[in-house]
Design a protein around this motif. Structure first.
Motif, PDB file in Angstrom:
ATOM      1  N   GLY A  68     -14.132 -41.569  40.369  1.00  0.00           N
ATOM      2  CA  GLY A  68     -12.918 -42.385  39.856  1.00  0.00           C
ATOM      3  C   GLY A  68     -13.530 -42.949  38.509  1.00  0.00           C
ATOM      4  O   GLY A  68     -14.487 -43.069  38.154  1.00  0.00           O
ATOM      5  N   PRO A  69     -12.395 -43.730  37.779  1.00  0.00           N
ATOM      6  CA  PRO A  69     -12.781 -44.070  36.373  1.00  0.00           C
ATOM      7  C   PRO A  69     -13.717 -45.221  36.342  1.00  0.00           C
ATOM      8  O   PRO A  69     -14.549 -45.442  35.318  1.00  0.00           O
ATOM      9  N   SER A  70     -13.827 -45.997  37.500  1.00  0.00           N
ATOM     10  CA  SER A  70     -14.899 -47.262  37.541  1.00  0.00           C
ATOM     11  C   SER A  70     -15.940 -47.033  38.437  1.00  0.00           C
ATOM     12  O   SER A  70     -16.640 -47.681  38.819  1.00  0.00           O
ATOM     13  N   GLY A  71     -15.931 -45.700  38.627  1.00  0.00           N
ATOM     14  CA  GLY A  71     -17.288 -45.138  39.752  1.00  0.00           C
ATOM     15  C   GLY A  71     -16.657 -44.720  40.853  1.00  0.00           C
ATOM     16  O   GLY A  71     -15.292 -44.335  41.089  1.00  0.00           O
ATOM     17  N   ASP A  72     -17.366 -44.007  41.913  1.00  0.00           N
ATOM     18  CA  ASP A  72     -17.043 -43.153  43.068  1.00  0.00           C
ATOM     19  C   ASP A  72     -16.078 -44.048  43.990  1.00  0.00           C
ATOM     20  O   ASP A  72     -16.253 -45.407  43.883  1.00  0.00           O
ATOM     21  N   GLN A  73     -15.228 -43.431  44.732  1.00  0.00           N
ATOM     22  CA  GLN A  73     -14.133 -44.117  45.271  1.00  0.00           C
ATOM     23  C   GLN A  73     -13.775 -43.274  46.430  1.00  0.00           C
ATOM     24  O   GLN A  73     -14.070 -41.856  46.255  1.00  0.00           O
ATOM     25  N   LEU A  74     -12.890 -43.567  47.421  1.00  0.00           N
ATOM     26  CA  LEU A  74     -12.216 -42.748  48.360  1.00  0.00           C
ATOM     27  C   LEU A  74     -11.052 -42.216  47.924  1.00  0.00           C
ATOM     28  O   LEU A  74     -10.140 -42.631  47.108  1.00  0.00           O
ATOM     29  N   TRP A  75     -10.858 -40.905  48.483  1.00  0.00           N
ATOM     30  CA  TRP A  75      -9.813 -40.021  48.040  1.00  0.00           C
ATOM     31  C   TRP A  75      -9.170 -39.715  49.583  1.00  0.00           C
ATOM     32  O   TRP A  75      -9.844 -39.445  50.392  1.00  0.00           O
ATOM     33  N   LEU A  76      -7.805 -39.598  49.658  1.00  0.00           N
ATOM     34  CA  LEU A  76      -7.014 -39.078  50.567  1.00  0.00           C
ATOM     35  C   LEU A  76      -6.450 -37.928  50.291  1.00  0.00           C
ATOM     36  O   LEU A  76      -5.724 -37.649  49.310  1.00  0.00           O
ATOM     37  N   LYS A  77      -6.754 -36.690  51.184  1.00  0.00           N
ATOM     38  CA  LYS A  77      -6.026 -35.558  51.119  1.00  0.00           C
ATOM     39  C   LYS A  77      -5.419 -34.774  52.348  1.00  0.00           C
ATOM     40  O   LYS A  77      -5.918 -35.027  53.280  1.00  0.00           O
ATOM     41  N   ARG A  78      -4.166 -34.997  52.312  1.00  0.00           N
ATOM     42  CA  ARG A  78      -3.168 -34.744  53.310  1.00  0.00           C
ATOM     43  C   ARG A  78      -3.408 -33.241  53.416  1.00  0.00           C
ATOM     44  O   ARG A  78      -3.355 -32.040  52.362  1.00  0.00           O
ATOM     45  N   ARG A  79      -3.030 -32.657  54.565  1.00  0.00           N
ATOM     46  CA  ARG A  79      -3.027 -31.386  54.867  1.00  0.00           C
ATOM     47  C   ARG A  79      -1.760 -30.530  54.197  1.00  0.00           C
ATOM     48  O   ARG A  79      -1.983 -29.538  53.886  1.00  0.00           O
TER      49      ARG A  79
ATOM     50  N   ILE B 136     -10.431 -37.952  54.576  1.00  0.00           N
ATOM     51  CA  ILE B 136     -10.997 -38.804  53.330  1.00  0.00           C
ATOM     52  C   ILE B 136     -12.365 -38.399  53.024  1.00  0.00           C
ATOM     53  O   ILE B 136     -13.147 -38.137  53.964  1.00  0.00           O
ATOM     54  N   TYR B 137     -12.618 -38.631  51.725  1.00  0.00           N
ATOM     55  CA  TYR B 137     -14.111 -38.197  50.894  1.00  0.00           C
ATOM     56  C   TYR B 137     -14.225 -39.098  50.011  1.00  0.00           C
ATOM     57  O   TYR B 137     -13.292 -40.038  49.471  1.00  0.00           O
ATOM     58  N   VAL B 138     -15.379 -39.097  49.256  1.00  0.00           N
ATOM     59  CA  VAL B 138     -15.702 -39.804  48.374  1.00  0.00           C
ATOM     60  C   VAL B 138     -15.784 -38.850  47.334  1.00  0.00           C
ATOM     61  O   VAL B 138     -16.140 -37.781  47.092  1.00  0.00           O
ATOM     62  N   GLY B 139     -14.887 -39.334  46.084  1.00  0.00           N
ATOM     63  CA  GLY B 139     -14.753 -38.641  44.931  1.00  0.00           C
ATOM     64  C   GLY B 139     -14.793 -39.474  43.622  1.00  0.00           C
ATOM     65  O   GLY B 139     -15.154 -40.673  43.763  1.00  0.00           O
TER      66      GLY B 139
ATOM     67  N   GLN C 126     -10.922 -34.128  41.153  1.00  0.00           N
ATOM     68  CA  GLN C 126     -10.310 -34.601  42.468  1.00  0.00           C
ATOM     69  C   GLN C 126     -11.527 -34.389  43.421  1.00  0.00           C
ATOM     70  O   GLN C 126     -11.459 -34.562  44.652  1.00  0.00           O
ATOM     71  N   GLY C 127     -12.477 -33.688  43.120  1.00  0.00           N
ATOM     72  CA  GLY C 127     -13.615 -33.063  43.743  1.00  0.00           C
ATOM     73  C   GLY C 127     -14.512 -34.132  44.528  1.00  0.00           C
ATOM     74  O   GLY C 127     -14.404 -35.402  44.094  1.00  0.00           O
ATOM     75  N   MET C 128     -15.347 -33.612  45.589  1.00  0.00           N
ATOM     76  CA  MET C 128     -16.219 -34.480  46.226  1.00  0.00           C
ATOM     77  C   MET C 128     -17.414 -34.549  45.656  1.00  0.00           C
ATOM     78  O   MET C 128     -17.840 -33.840  44.756  1.00  0.00           O
ATOM     79  N   VAL C 129     -18.010 -35.844  45.753  1.00  0.00           N
ATOM     80  CA  VAL C 129     -19.292 -36.187  44.890  1.00  0.00           C
ATOM     81  C   VAL C 129     -20.307 -35.884  45.792  1.00  0.00           C
ATOM     82  O   VAL C 129     -20.438 -36.056  47.196  1.00  0.00           O
ATOM     83  N   ILE C 130     -21.211 -34.843  45.315  1.00  0.00           N
ATOM     84  CA  ILE C 130     -22.356 -34.166  45.866  1.00  0.00           C
ATOM     85  C   ILE C 130     -23.300 -35.440  46.493  1.00  0.00           C
ATOM     86  O   ILE C 130     -23.595 -36.319  45.762  1.00  0.00           O
TER      87      ILE C 130
END
Length: 181
Positions: free
Chosen positions: A47-58, A42-45, A23-27
């Protein structure tokens, strides 16, 4: 007389962001963007088909991938925190934060995008590769218009100013080592 008393400052909230590798961020991608109210980021992380956006709630230990965001290059969160404007696969579109059906903002292919900013006045500003202007489109979509003409500089990473007053962006003459604001 109690209403004349100054209000205390809002407390500072700090927390460490530690995510599992899956679930990490893509460098080398855009920095994480917090929601206007600070309740999520929200960050880029990966995914199975390529990088995608991820949502991390506090209030959650893990992040969730946002469906429909595979290939996101750059993104911005709406001022109300309900939408994400993103550039992916040559398209500029918006999608609800929780995921769902993407809404195209521009009908033509925008190519690679160097940055997106969602302004309080209800418009979205973006910079495309090779463009000689910052472009603006209404948050509901439409025909883009030129917001700023760029003569001999490359511009990148627009960020909104408060109150819908515009954007601040980096610019760089071809071959420069450090961009200017």
């Amino acid at each position: 007389w109690g209403w004349l008393r100054p209000r205390p400052d809002a407390p500072v909230i700090r927390y460490r962001l530690a995510l599992p590798p899956s679930q990490g961020m893509v460098i080398g991608t855009q920095a994480p963007v917090p929601a206007p109210d600070g309740s999520f980021l929200i960050y880029v992380g990966p995914g199975p088909s390529g990088d995608q956006l991820w949502l991390k709630r506090r209030d959650s230990h893990s992040a969730l991938p946002i469906p429909g965001t595979v290939g996101a290059q750059t993104f911005a969160i709406s001022p109300d925190g309900k939408w994400i404007a993103l550039a992916a696969s040559g398209q500029l579109r918006k999608i609800p934060v929780e995921g769902g059906t993407a809404v195209p903002l521009v009908s033509e292919n925008v190519g690679g995008v160097f940055g997106v900013a969602w302004i309080d006045d209800g418009s979205i500003v973006y910079v495309t590769r090779g463009a000689d202007a910052l472009m603006r489109v209404p948050e509901d979509g439409g025909v883009p218009s030129q917001a700023w003409r760029i003569d001999s500089m490359i511009s990148l990473l627009p960020n909104p100013l408060p109150g819908g007053r515009g954007v601040i962006f980096e610019s760089c003459l071809p071959g420069c080592n450090e961009p200017q604001l």
